[in-house]
Design an enzyme around this catalytic site. Sequence first.
Site, PDB file in Angstrom:
ATOM      1  N   ILE A   1     134.532 102.500  25.249  1.00  0.00           N
ATOM      2  CA  ILE A   1     134.873 102.766  23.790  1.00  0.00           C
ATOM      3  C   ILE A   1     136.137 101.945  23.665  1.00  0.00           C
ATOM      4  O   ILE A   1     137.163 101.618  22.619  1.00  0.00           O
ATOM      5  CB  ILE A   1     136.039 104.116  23.022  1.00  0.00           C
ATOM      6  CG1 ILE A   1     136.419 104.959  24.081  1.00  0.00           C
ATOM      7  CG2 ILE A   1     134.447 104.823  23.191  1.00  0.00           C
ATOM      8  CD1 ILE A   1     136.896 105.994  23.518  1.00  0.00           C
TER       9      ILE A   1
ATOM     10  N   HIS B   1     129.358 105.613  22.604  1.00  0.00           N
ATOM     11  CA  HIS B   1     130.136 105.508  22.454  1.00  0.00           C
ATOM     12  C   HIS B   1     131.445 106.257  21.446  1.00  0.00           C
ATOM     13  O   HIS B   1     132.137 106.916  21.874  1.00  0.00           O
ATOM     14  CB  HIS B   1     130.720 106.975  23.501  1.00  0.00           C
ATOM     15  CG  HIS B   1     129.619 106.400  25.078  1.00  0.00           C
ATOM     16  ND1 HIS B   1     129.528 107.444  26.489  1.00  0.00           N
ATOM     17  CD2 HIS B   1     128.287 107.952  24.480  1.00  0.00           C
ATOM     18  CE1 HIS B   1     128.893 107.750  26.565  1.00  0.00           C
ATOM     19  NE2 HIS B   1     127.502 108.192  25.569  1.00  0.00           N
TER      20      HIS B   1
ATOM     21  N   CYS C   1     141.196 113.268  -0.339  1.00  0.00           N
ATOM     22  CA  CYS C   1     140.386 114.415   0.543  1.00  0.00           C
ATOM     23  C   CYS C   1     141.086 114.879   1.374  1.00  0.00           C
ATOM     24  O   CYS C   1     141.714 116.027   1.138  1.00  0.00           O
ATOM     25  CB  CYS C   1     138.839 113.060   1.800  1.00  0.00           C
ATOM     26  SG  CYS C   1     138.814 114.671   2.601  1.00  0.00           S
TER      27      CYS C   1
ATOM     28  N   CYS D   1     132.900  94.727  39.808  1.00  0.00           N
ATOM     29  CA  CYS D   1     132.398  93.358  39.189  1.00  0.00           C
ATOM     30  C   CYS D   1     132.999  92.504  38.505  1.00  0.00           C
ATOM     31  O   CYS D   1     132.544  91.293  38.020  1.00  0.00           O
ATOM     32  CB  CYS D   1     131.630  94.286  38.283  1.00  0.00           C
ATOM     33  SG  CYS D   1     133.151  94.977  37.122  1.00  0.00           S
TER      34      CYS D   1
HETATM   35  C1  BJW Z   1     133.532  99.896  38.841  1.00  0.00           C
HETATM   36  C2  BJW Z   1     134.378  99.309  39.214  1.00  0.00           C
HETATM   37  C3  BJW Z   1     134.571  97.741  39.860  1.00  0.00           C
HETATM   38  C4  BJW Z   1     135.171 101.556  39.226  1.00  0.00           C
HETATM   39  N1  BJW Z   1     133.641  97.510  39.471  1.00  0.00           N
HETATM   40  N2  BJW Z   1     132.192  99.612  39.369  1.00  0.00           N
HETATM   41  C5  BJW Z   1     119.917 115.679  29.879  1.00  0.00           C
HETATM   42  C6  BJW Z   1     120.541 116.145  30.791  1.00  0.00           C
HETATM   43  C7  BJW Z   1     121.195 117.262  31.256  1.00  0.00           C
HETATM   44  C8  BJW Z   1     122.466 116.822  30.423  1.00  0.00           C
HETATM   45  C9  BJW Z   1     122.239 116.426  29.066  1.00  0.00           C
HETATM   46  C10 BJW Z   1     121.313 115.817  29.045  1.00  0.00           C
HETATM   47  N3  BJW Z   1     121.018 114.880  28.348  1.00  0.00           N
HETATM   48  C11 BJW Z   1     122.425 115.333  26.628  1.00  0.00           C
HETATM   49  C12 BJW Z   1     123.200 116.114  28.125  1.00  0.00           C
HETATM   50  C13 BJW Z   1     124.094 116.365  28.135  1.00  0.00           C
HETATM   51  C14 BJW Z   1     125.532 115.816  28.163  1.00  0.00           C
HETATM   52  C15 BJW Z   1     125.608 114.956  29.548  1.00  0.00           C
HETATM   53  O1  BJW Z   1     125.729 113.971  29.460  1.00  0.00           O
HETATM   54  N4  BJW Z   1     126.105 115.703  30.464  1.00  0.00           N
HETATM   55  C16 BJW Z   1     125.966 115.436  31.514  1.00  0.00           C
HETATM   56  C17 BJW Z   1     127.860 114.961  32.407  1.00  0.00           C
HETATM   57  C18 BJW Z   1     125.082 116.011  32.534  1.00  0.00           C
HETATM   58  N5  BJW Z   1     125.012 114.203  26.910  1.00  0.00           N
HETATM   59  C19 BJW Z   1     125.496 114.671  25.713  1.00  0.00           C
HETATM   60  O2  BJW Z   1     126.244 115.873  25.093  1.00  0.00           O
HETATM   61  C20 BJW Z   1     125.766 113.207  25.122  1.00  0.00           C
HETATM   62  N6  BJW Z   1     125.125 113.969  23.704  1.00  0.00           N
HETATM   63  C21 BJW Z   1     123.641 113.749  23.726  1.00  0.00           C
HETATM   64  O3  BJW Z   1     122.863 113.729  24.263  1.00  0.00           O
HETATM   65  O4  BJW Z   1     123.059 114.371  22.773  1.00  0.00           O
HETATM   66  C22 BJW Z   1     122.406 115.263  22.313  1.00  0.00           C
HETATM   67  C23 BJW Z   1     122.292 116.342  23.605  1.00  0.00           C
HETATM   68  C24 BJW Z   1     123.153 117.247  23.645  1.00  0.00           C
HETATM   69  C25 BJW Z   1     123.225 117.918  24.705  1.00  0.00           C
HETATM   70  C26 BJW Z   1     121.867 118.836  25.312  1.00  0.00           C
HETATM   71  C27 BJW Z   1     120.526 117.348  25.407  1.00  0.00           C
HETATM   72  C28 BJW Z   1     120.509 116.439  24.645  1.00  0.00           C
HETATM   73  C29 BJW Z   1     126.710 113.201  24.552  1.00  0.00           C
HETATM   74  C30 BJW Z   1     127.374 111.935  25.693  1.00  0.00           C
HETATM   75  C31 BJW Z   1     128.722 111.614  25.079  1.00  0.00           C
HETATM   76  C32 BJW Z   1     129.801 111.164  26.549  1.00  0.00           C
HETATM   77  N7  BJW Z   1     131.013 111.415  25.693  1.00  0.00           N
HETATM   78  C33 BJW Z   1     132.257 110.262  26.920  1.00  0.00           C
HETATM   79  C34 BJW Z   1     133.249 110.363  26.284  1.00  0.00           C
HETATM   80  C35 BJW Z   1     133.530 109.504  25.596  1.00  0.00           C
HETATM   81  C36 BJW Z   1     134.847 109.108  24.419  1.00  0.00           C
HETATM   82  C37 BJW Z   1     136.175 108.597  25.137  1.00  0.00           C
HETATM   83  O5  BJW Z   1     135.653 108.300  26.039  1.00  0.00           O
HETATM   84  O6  BJW Z   1     136.939 109.702  25.818  1.00  0.00           O
HETATM   85  O7  BJW Z   1     132.064 109.439  27.419  1.00  0.00           O
HETATM   86  S1  BJW Z   1     132.798 111.560  28.183  1.00  0.00           S
HETATM   87  C38 BJW Z   1     132.392 110.102  29.650  1.00  0.00           C
HETATM   88  O8  BJW Z   1     131.269 109.615  30.506  1.00  0.00           O
HETATM   89  C39 BJW Z   1     132.621 108.971  28.566  1.00  0.00           C
HETATM   90  C40 BJW Z   1     131.962 108.046  29.150  1.00  0.00           C
HETATM   91  O9  BJW Z   1     131.116 106.727  28.626  1.00  0.00           O
HETATM   92  C41 BJW Z   1     130.890 108.573  29.873  1.00  0.00           C
HETATM   93  C42 BJW Z   1     130.145 107.856  31.101  1.00  0.00           C
HETATM   94  O10 BJW Z   1     131.471 107.398  32.446  1.00  0.00           O
HETATM   95  P1  BJW Z   1     131.164 106.656  33.153  1.00  0.00           P
HETATM   96  O11 BJW Z   1     131.760 105.223  31.895  1.00  0.00           O
HETATM   97  O12 BJW Z   1     129.639 106.325  33.602  1.00  0.00           O
HETATM   98  O13 BJW Z   1     132.650 106.041  33.879  1.00  0.00           O
HETATM   99  P2  BJW Z   1     132.892 106.621  35.144  1.00  0.00           P
HETATM  100  O14 BJW Z   1     133.849 107.849  34.990  1.00  0.00           O
HETATM  101  O15 BJW Z   1     131.557 108.371  35.234  1.00  0.00           O
HETATM  102  O16 BJW Z   1     131.770 105.998  36.267  1.00  0.00           O
HETATM  103  C43 BJW Z   1     132.796 104.403  36.810  1.00  0.00           C
HETATM  104  C44 BJW Z   1     131.939 103.692  37.527  1.00  0.00           C
HETATM  105  O17 BJW Z   1     132.349 102.729  37.845  1.00  0.00           O
HETATM  106  C45 BJW Z   1     131.567 104.794  38.903  1.00  0.00           C
HETATM  107  O18 BJW Z   1     130.640 104.119  39.845  1.00  0.00           O
HETATM  108  C46 BJW Z   1     132.654 103.365  39.917  1.00  0.00           C
HETATM  109  O19 BJW Z   1     132.345 103.713  41.094  1.00  0.00           O
HETATM  110  C47 BJW Z   1     132.430 102.441  38.815  1.00  0.00           C
HETATM  111  N8  BJW Z   1     133.665 101.444  39.480  1.00  0.00           N
HETATM  112  N9  BJW Z   1     136.374 100.237  39.668  1.00  0.00           N
HETATM  113  C48 BJW Z   1     132.577  97.998  39.532  1.00  0.00           C
HETATM  114  N10 BJW Z   1     136.162  97.743  39.160  1.00  0.00           N
HETATM  115 ZN    ZN Z   2     138.133 112.353   3.959  1.00  0.00          ZN
END
Ligand code: BJW
Ligand code: ZN
Length: 276
Positions: free
Chosen positions: A110, A126, A180, A261
Amino acid sequence: MARPSSDLAAFRDILSKSKSVVVLTGAGVSAESGVPTFRGPGGYWRKWEAKGLATPESFSGNPSRVWEFYHYRREVMLTKNPNAAHLAIAECEERLSRRGRDVTVVTQNIDELHRRAGSRAVLELHGSLFKTRCTSCGHEAANHKSPICPALEGKGAPDPDTDEANIPVQHLPRCEQPGCAGLLRPAVVWFGESLDPDVLSRVEDVLDACDLCLVVGTSSVVYPAAMFAPQLAGRGVPVAEFNMEDTPVTMRFKFHFHGPCGTTLPPALAPPEAGS
Ligand code: BJW
Ligand code: ZN
């Protein structure tokens, strides 16, 4: 199952022939810009895990705390810049687009660093730190104000022993649409919330068309983003992961390039040498 290849020449050969590239990114792509990732040691603000604050329940239970957290992250971003990985992706898009080929960034981040690096085709799964949505009328607007409202000035310090600001809800950011004045929230997607259907439909289109996918700096544990690259791999599309570690989906991919990366992406995406 064999480990994915780390043969850079083989990856570059595929890139040189691809017409429609998707680059799926996560927090790791911004790590070398100094932006904390979600999971791992940097993933805390005060005593709370960042991912625990990114929920609708957290906001409704304590909007002042959640606004302090997002205000802090907005202010941090004012001091950060795109790094070599963001720039390599943007330059690759620019170069390939001159030959009628597409590079689309699908980002979970974001922080707007891809756009600031010059990427034009960016789908923000997101949302954005710099957009707000009214909890009453639903109006969404870009907002780069610093601070976003007077009451947040000087608030949001990340140290665990900081006193909470406990800002009265009427002094948190409010909607300026005529008549609003509803409470604003960051226009980001929290756990349990649906992603924007327009964004998802555009993502589906680029995934359908894609003939090469790069997965950069994501732990691949958050859905629906976590399933995009494995689905492509299942369809036979070459997928290259760029990460500091293996993820739950690494073994499904054709390539894995280990390391920061900012170091691994620029040579992977560099233009072919003249004459080669
Ligand atoms: C490097 C590096 C370098 C470091 N070079 N690499 C199906 C199965 C199970 C659960 C669900 C499912 N479908 C939906 C869900 C529920 C849920 C979910 O996924 N839960 C899981 C945790 C189990 N998903 C949702 O709720 C989503 N909604 C949805 O699907 O709606 C329909 C629905 C709902 C409920 C049930 C079923 C369907 C919405 C997800 C929203 C995520 N929001 C966040 C916050 C955004 C706002 C904010 O930033 O504040 O998004 S959470 C957070 O995680 C953020 C990120 O975008 C997201 C992913 O994280 P990311 O980017 O992968 O970061 P990290 O820290 O995890 O990893 C960093 C990586 O970088 C690591 O691998 C390092 O090794 C690497 N790294 N330095 C290269 N230099
Ligand atoms: Zn409003």
